[in-house]
Design a protein around this motif. Sequence first.
Motif, mmCIF file in Angstrom:
data_model
loop_
_atom_site.group_PDB
_atom_site.id
_atom_site.type_symbol
_atom_site.label_atom_id
_atom_site.label_comp_id
_atom_site.label_asym_id
_atom_site.label_seq_id
_atom_site.Cartn_x
_atom_site.Cartn_y
_atom_site.Cartn_z
ATOM 1 N N TYR A 299 0.844 -1.202 0.000
ATOM 2 C CA TYR A 299 0.000 0.000 0.000
ATOM 3 C C TYR A 299 0.882 1.256 0.000
ATOM 4 O O TYR A 299 0.500 2.304 0.505
ATOM 5 N N PRO B 260 -2.060 7.171 4.482
ATOM 6 C CA PRO B 260 -3.101 6.940 5.491
ATOM 7 C C PRO B 260 -3.732 8.250 5.943
ATOM 8 O O PRO B 260 -3.039 9.253 6.136
ATOM 9 N N THR C 198 -5.076 3.730 6.410
ATOM 10 C CA THR C 198 -4.922 3.303 5.020
ATOM 11 C C THR C 198 -6.269 2.854 4.450
ATOM 12 O O THR C 198 -6.615 3.176 3.301
#
Length: 309
Positions: free
Chosen positions: A4, A9, A35
Motif C-alpha cells: 500500500y 493513510p 490506510t
Amino acid sequence: MEGYEDVSPLPLDTGFKDELCQIMYTDEYRMVVGTARALMERREYSERAKELTGRVIDLAPAYYTAWNYRFDILMHLARGNVELLNQELEWIDEVTLNNPKNYQIWSYKEAVLKNHPSPSFKRELPILQLMLDEDTKNYHVWSFRKWCVLFFGDFSHELGYTESLLERDVYNNSAWTHRMFVLKNTSPSHDHVLEEIEYVKGKIELVPQNISVWTYLRGLYENFLNANYDDEIIQFTSTFTHGVEEEDETDVNVEIESSCALEFIAHVYALRGGAMTRKAINAYKGLATKYDPIRKNLWELKISRVTKS
C-alpha cells in the motif's frame, strides 16, 4: 505498509484543540485503519482493499464501516462468482468463532447469502451447532438461525434440534422460544398441538418450577387452541398447587411444588371468569403473600383487574 506504498493513510484524530478525551490509538491501528479510510475515500474496490478490511476487522470487529466497505468490495469483485462468495463465507466462519457475540458478523453474513446464487442451509448448520454448543443461549446465533430458517424455508431440522438441547438443559429458554417460533410458522395440526402439550407436561413433571416451560404451555393454548384451557390441563396443573387456589385464605402450612403452576392456573381461572374469578383471586393472593411475594405489586395489580372484569 507493504502493498500500500501508494496510499497515504488518513489521520484518525479529529484535530479539535479542546477535545475532551483523545483516543490513544496504537501505531498499527493508525496505519491500518488510516490506510483503509484512504482507500474508502478513493472508492477502491480491489482485492488488496478487501484484504485490508480483514485486518481492520481483526483489530476492531465492531467497526461497522469496515464491514460495509468490505461488502461493497465483495459485490464489485464477485458479481455472482460462487467460488469467491464461498471463500467469503469460510472467512466469515473463522471470524465468527473468535467473535461469537458480534452482531455485525451475522448481518454481514445475511447480506452475503442474499447475494449468493446458490446459498445452502446445510452449509450453515454445522457452524450454528458449534456456536450454540459453546453458548446455548447466544442471542445473535439464535436470531441468525431464525433468519436462515425463514430465508431457506426449511423447518425440518428445528424441532429435533430443540429437543436435543432441551434434553441437555430443560431450562433453556432460547430453545423453548425457538420451538414456539417453528410452530407459529408451520401451522401445526390439532393433533400435533395435543402431542406437543403431552411433551411439555413431561418436561414440567421433571422440573415443575421452570417458568420457561409453563410459558410455552400457555403459548400453545393461546396461539393454537384459542385459549380454550380444558379441564384436563387444569387438573394437571392443580397437582402442583395442592388446591391452594380453592381456599379463600392461604394456608401458611401448605407447600406447593410450583409457583409457576399457581400463576398458570390463576390466569386460566381469570380467563374463565364468573364463578372461577374467586379461584383466580385466591391464587394471586397466594402468590402475593406467600409463594412469590417479591412480585407482590404485580399480583395485586392482577387481582384488581380480575375484580373489575
